[in-house]
Write a protein that holds these residues in place. Structure first.
Motif, mmCIF file in Angstrom:
data_model
loop_
_atom_site.group_PDB
_atom_site.id
_atom_site.type_symbol
_atom_site.label_atom_id
_atom_site.label_comp_id
_atom_site.label_asym_id
_atom_site.label_seq_id
_atom_site.Cartn_x
_atom_site.Cartn_y
_atom_site.Cartn_z
ATOM 1 N N HIS A 1 0.736 -1.276 -0.043
ATOM 2 C CA HIS A 1 -0.029 0.005 0.126
ATOM 3 C C HIS A 1 0.864 1.358 0.072
ATOM 4 N N ILE A 2 1.873 1.205 0.388
ATOM 5 C CA ILE A 2 3.103 2.224 0.469
ATOM 6 C C ILE A 2 4.379 1.848 -0.289
ATOM 7 N N PRO A 3 4.966 2.662 -0.878
ATOM 8 C CA PRO A 3 6.202 2.325 -1.567
ATOM 9 C C PRO A 3 7.339 1.882 -0.741
ATOM 10 N N LEU B 1 9.260 -2.821 6.159
ATOM 11 C CA LEU B 1 8.739 -1.711 7.034
ATOM 12 C C LEU B 1 9.734 -1.043 7.863
ATOM 13 N N TYR C 1 11.672 0.979 5.757
ATOM 14 C CA TYR C 1 10.937 2.395 5.314
ATOM 15 C C TYR C 1 11.067 3.469 6.799
ATOM 16 N N ARG D 1 -0.571 -7.672 12.006
ATOM 17 C CA ARG D 1 -1.471 -6.530 11.342
ATOM 18 C C ARG D 1 -0.819 -5.417 10.651
ATOM 19 N N TYR D 2 0.643 -5.123 11.158
ATOM 20 C CA TYR D 2 1.498 -4.350 10.340
ATOM 21 C C TYR D 2 1.930 -4.889 9.110
ATOM 22 N N ASP E 1 0.365 -7.193 7.216
ATOM 23 C CA ASP E 1 -0.648 -7.601 6.326
ATOM 24 C C ASP E 1 -1.523 -6.125 5.865
ATOM 25 N N GLY E 2 -1.528 -5.320 7.192
ATOM 26 C CA GLY E 2 -2.248 -4.118 6.894
ATOM 27 C C GLY E 2 -1.672 -3.051 5.819
ATOM 28 N N LEU E 3 -0.329 -3.338 5.529
ATOM 29 C CA LEU E 3 0.299 -2.473 4.647
ATOM 30 C C LEU E 3 0.512 -3.507 3.339
ATOM 31 N N GLY F 1 -5.248 -7.284 9.609
ATOM 32 C CA GLY F 1 -4.272 -6.688 8.501
ATOM 33 C C GLY F 1 -4.955 -6.957 7.231
ATOM 34 N N VAL G 1 -7.530 -4.141 5.487
ATOM 35 C CA VAL G 1 -7.453 -3.021 4.815
ATOM 36 C C VAL G 1 -7.425 -3.604 3.248
ATOM 37 N N ARG H 1 -5.586 8.624 0.281
ATOM 38 C CA ARG H 1 -4.593 9.539 -0.543
ATOM 39 C C ARG H 1 -5.256 10.633 -1.167
ATOM 40 N N VAL I 1 -1.535 2.553 10.100
ATOM 41 C CA VAL I 1 -1.445 1.135 10.255
ATOM 42 C C VAL I 1 -0.831 0.794 11.463
ATOM 43 N N ALA J 1 -2.136 -1.293 14.773
ATOM 44 C CA ALA J 1 -1.618 -2.531 15.014
ATOM 45 C C ALA J 1 -0.977 -2.428 16.542
#
Lengths: 182, 182
Positions: free
Chosen positions: A3-5, A16, A19, A147-148, A150-152, B111, B114, B123, B136, B140
């Protein structure tokens, strides 16, 4: 696609923490203390709890990588990992660990359902305060990591070999914050 | 009574941090890195997300302490926290915040809840990558903190004044890492 680059080709939690290293640092420190520092539970048993919770949260990246770490650490008894994921009550593990996995499962579903009876059962098989504390915090922590990751929508490798390599690294050097490739 | 022997004078996570300082350290460092910065989301917005997720998890201690911190940052509307908890879609927060709260709500479920469109909607309302990331991870992380606090059956006072005073101290003096559990 995440979901984010994120760093190309880097999977799961590693992408992550690259990032955002300032949150990555305490996350890796937490994993290292919780899963490797001194505890009445062995690192293999703690990795098994992490794997079980991640499996219940259907987080393929965390479940597969921690399963690989648990297999590496259980060494000759590595087969126990899949038996636990299949049905921990009939797996060849101690009654204490079974009772702790029940507690971990409750924490994953709804932590308020951990009952006095669950805790008393674990204690009757020899669990002490630290066993119970570490089990609850490991289960809670993996409800965060899962969650972190999979959520992203981070990259999740599909080949077993990729995880076996991760498991060996986690079993030997532990949790060291990965650096972004220069 | 908590499930393990903690100092019963110390409510919620404070008793647990006093029980195991080695895990308290990275947990507090994570809270500081995630909640005590205005980069992207403001501190007040971060605490609102934390409170909202803790309320979805029905964690009394966490939603009250973080609700009090969020309230501290929003002195213009003392009911804001309750409005967000009750019905965030009609609460007086920005459209971007509503979109981020909807992402946080799905992280709370798991997760994988989402979805792409949800992230695109956020966005389109101006959310940046780092804001999506932080939303997120805050959601989490509170799925962890809430489970840690409730899974060990810690006690939580119902006196709002205690939470307000503790919140003031966290904001003005100590942060999370600098606060003693006592």
């Amino acid at each position: 696609m995440s979901h984010i680059p994120l760093e190309e080709g880097v999977p799961g939690i590693r992408s992550l923490v690259m990032y955002r290293p300032d949150t990555g640092k305490p996350l890796y420190e937490l994993a290292q203390v919780l899963l490797r520092d001194e505890s009445p539970l062995s690192p293999a048993e703690r990795e098994l709890i992490a794997t079980y919770v991640s499996h219940k949260n259907t987080c393929k990246f965390c479940a597969s990588s921690h399963a690989a770490a648990a297999r590496y650490l259980f060494d000759q008894e590595s087969g126990v990992v899949d038996l636990v994921l299949d049905d921990y009550q009939s797996a060849p593990i101690s009654d204490k660990l079974k009772a702790l996995l029940t507690i971990a499962g409750r924490v994953q579903e709804d932590a308020r359902t951990v009952s006095d009876e669950d805790v008393a059962l674990a204690r009757s098989f020899g669990a002490n305060d630290r066993d119970i504390h570490d089990t609850v915090l490991i289960a809670a922590t993996f409800c965060m990591f899962n969650r972190y990751v999979d959520g992203l929508a981070t990259l999740t490798p599909t080949e077993d070999a990729a995880y076996a390599q991760m498991g060996e690294r986690m079993g030997t050097i532990g949790y060291v914050l990965p650096q972004k490739p220069a | 009574m908590a499930h393990i022997k903690v100092d019963e004078q110390l409510p919620g996570i404070r008793g647990l941090m006093d029980f195991r300082p080695l895990t308290a350290k990275p947990l507090n460092a994570l809270a500081d890195a995630l909640l005590r910065t205005d980069e992207g989301l403001s501190k007040g917005e971060r605490e609102l997300i934390a409170t909202f997720v803790s309320s979805l998890n029905d964690c009394f201690f966490c939603q009250n302490i973080h609700g009090a911190v969020a309230g501290y940052y929003h002195p213009e509307d003392e009911d804001l926290v309750d409005k967000v908890k009750r019905d965030y879609k009609n609460a007086p927060v920005t459209e971007k915040m509503k979109a981020l709260l909807s992402i946080a709500a799905n992280v709370q479920k798991g997760g994988k809840f989402v979805y792409e469109q949800q992230v695109e909607d956020a966005r389109a309302l101006g959310a940046t990558d780092i804001e999506i990331h932080d939303t997120v991870l805050i959601a989490a992380a509170f799925c962890m903190f809430n489970r840690y606090v409730d899974g060990l059956g810690t006690f939580a006072p119902d006196n709002p004044g205690m939470y307000r005073e503790r919140a003031r101290k966290i904001v003005e003096e100590t942060g999370y890492g600098g606060s003693s559990p006592k």
